[in-house]
Design a protein around this motif. Structure first.
Motif, PDB file in Angstrom:
ATOM      1  N   ARG A 105       9.992  32.978 -60.964  1.00  0.00           N
ATOM      2  CA  ARG A 105      11.283  32.527 -60.446  1.00  0.00           C
ATOM      3  C   ARG A 105      11.777  33.424 -59.315  1.00  0.00           C
ATOM      4  N   VAL A 106      11.734  34.749 -59.534  1.00  0.00           N
ATOM      5  CA  VAL A 106      12.257  35.648 -58.504  1.00  0.00           C
ATOM      6  C   VAL A 106      11.332  35.701 -57.291  1.00  0.00           C
ATOM      7  N   LEU A 107      10.025  35.562 -57.525  1.00  0.00           N
ATOM      8  CA  LEU A 107       9.095  35.551 -56.394  1.00  0.00           C
ATOM      9  C   LEU A 107       9.326  34.311 -55.536  1.00  0.00           C
ATOM     10  N   ARG A 108       9.514  33.160 -56.195  1.00  0.00           N
ATOM     11  CA  ARG A 108       9.762  31.926 -55.454  1.00  0.00           C
ATOM     12  C   ARG A 108      11.075  32.015 -54.669  1.00  0.00           C
ATOM     13  N   LYS A 109      12.091  32.590 -55.280  1.00  0.00           N
ATOM     14  CA  LYS A 109      13.382  32.741 -54.617  1.00  0.00           C
ATOM     15  C   LYS A 109      13.240  33.588 -53.353  1.00  0.00           C
ATOM     16  N   ARG A 110      12.569  34.726 -53.492  1.00  0.00           N
ATOM     17  CA  ARG A 110      12.383  35.612 -52.339  1.00  0.00           C
ATOM     18  C   ARG A 110      11.469  34.978 -51.295  1.00  0.00           C
ATOM     19  N   TRP A 111      10.472  34.225 -51.752  1.00  0.00           N
ATOM     20  CA  TRP A 111       9.547  33.530 -50.855  1.00  0.00           C
ATOM     21  C   TRP A 111      10.320  32.537 -49.981  1.00  0.00           C
ATOM     22  N   GLU A 112      11.191  31.746 -50.607  1.00  0.00           N
ATOM     23  CA  GLU A 112      11.942  30.736 -49.863  1.00  0.00           C
ATOM     24  C   GLU A 112      12.951  31.388 -48.918  1.00  0.00           C
ATOM     25  N   GLU A 113      13.554  32.498 -49.344  1.00  0.00           N
ATOM     26  CA  GLU A 113      14.480  33.223 -48.466  1.00  0.00           C
ATOM     27  C   GLU A 113      13.764  33.699 -47.206  1.00  0.00           C
ATOM     28  N   GLU A 114      12.589  34.288 -47.414  1.00  0.00           N
ATOM     29  CA  GLU A 114      11.829  34.829 -46.285  1.00  0.00           C
ATOM     30  C   GLU A 114      11.315  33.705 -45.384  1.00  0.00           C
ATOM     31  N   LYS A 115      10.932  32.602 -46.005  1.00  0.00           N
ATOM     32  CA  LYS A 115      10.433  31.455 -45.244  1.00  0.00           C
ATOM     33  C   LYS A 115      11.534  30.892 -44.349  1.00  0.00           C
ATOM     34  N   GLU A 116      12.750  30.811 -44.872  1.00  0.00           N
ATOM     35  CA  GLU A 116      13.878  30.315 -44.080  1.00  0.00           C
ATOM     36  C   GLU A 116      14.143  31.212 -42.877  1.00  0.00           C
ATOM     37  N   ILE A 117      14.129  32.524 -43.116  1.00  0.00           N
ATOM     38  CA  ILE A 117      14.320  33.476 -42.022  1.00  0.00           C
ATOM     39  C   ILE A 117      13.203  33.330 -40.988  1.00  0.00           C
ATOM     40  N   PHE A 118      11.999  33.166 -41.484  1.00  0.00           N
ATOM     41  CA  PHE A 118      10.810  33.053 -40.633  1.00  0.00           C
ATOM     42  C   PHE A 118      10.949  31.890 -39.655  1.00  0.00           C
ATOM     43  N   PHE A 119      11.347  30.717 -40.161  1.00  0.00           N
ATOM     44  CA  PHE A 119      11.419  29.539 -39.306  1.00  0.00           C
ATOM     45  C   PHE A 119      12.642  29.533 -38.401  1.00  0.00           C
TER      46      PHE A 119
END
Length: 233
Positions: free
Chosen positions: A31-45
């Motif tokens: 859960r926390v990995l997915r949350k951080r993954w999506e946060e970073e992905k949003e910043i990335f794009f």
């Protein structure tokens, strides 16, 4: 992503949970990995210029996240334990040894600063703190020999700054935690604070621009455009 997810897992509130409860760690970790993954992905794009986002790295992130969990378990004598078998009681033991997570270090004069991933306590059999461990998570390539000088210097900088700020302290060790292994490599050697302060002095603005004189103190300058600029003393 891995660093942030480990910080989340360490900080998880386990109040009121059954000490014998198991099977909860994989769910929390995912859960926390997915949350951080999506946060970073949003910043990335949102970044105007970037390469392709690599969704294929998800499994690598999961493996490295558990590598960090494994290194934490090692510190409480539970190395090699399957994530499903981690109990609430065991993880509380891990939380107990962590003195700081993402803690800022700053010299008393304000000139030097850094940020530790983890500061852990080492206990004796009577629950007395007998040592501190400065740990820095490394998600890069696992070294096959000695630490690179830059990495060793970074770890010793944290160690030395912590000692400088705490005149009375137990033994302090500095460790690089390579989550790909997982593997721990200790950084040993003399203090680097004198060099750090020297670098700080050289970084200060002056009426004289950065010049050959400043560069000569640290670098060997080579031929540029056929003209020898200088050489190391």
């Amino acid at each position: 992503i891995v660093h942030a997810s480990i910080e989340d897992i360490i900080g998880e509130n386990l109040t009121g949970r059954d000490p014998k409860e198991s099977g909860w760690m994989p769910t929390l970790a995912n859960r926390v990995l997915r949350k951080r993954w999506e946060e970073e992905k949003e910043i990335f794009f949102k970044t105007p210029r970037h390469p392709e986002w690599k969704d294929s790295e998800w499994d690598n992130a999961k493996n490295q996240q558990y590598g960090a969990i494994e290194l934490l378990l090692t510190k409480v004598g539970a190395s090699g334990l399957d994530a499903n078998l981690i109990t609430i009681k065991l993880w509380r033991q891990v939380q107990r040894i962590i003195l700081s997570c993402e803690g800022e270090l700053r010299s008393t004069d304000g000139r030097l600063m850094g940020r530790m991933d983890l500061l852990l306590a080492k206990f004796d059999d009577e629950a007395n703190i007998v040592g501190w461990v400065v740990a820095d998570l490394k998600t890069g390539k696992v070294p096959t020999g000695p630490l690179k000088p830059t990495v060793s210097r970074q770890l010793r900088f944290y160690r030395d700054l912590l000692a400088e700020n705490n005149k009375v302290h137990p033994e302090i060790t500095a460790e690089g935690w390579y989550t790909r292994g997982p593997m721990v490599v200790e950084s040993k050697g003399p203090s680097v604070l004198e060099d750090a302060y020297a670098a700080w002095e050289l970084s200060q603005p002056s009426e004289i621009p950065v010049s050959y004189t400043h560069l000569r103190a640290h670098e060997t300058l080579r031929y540029r455009g056929g003209r020898l600029l200088g050489e190391k003393k």
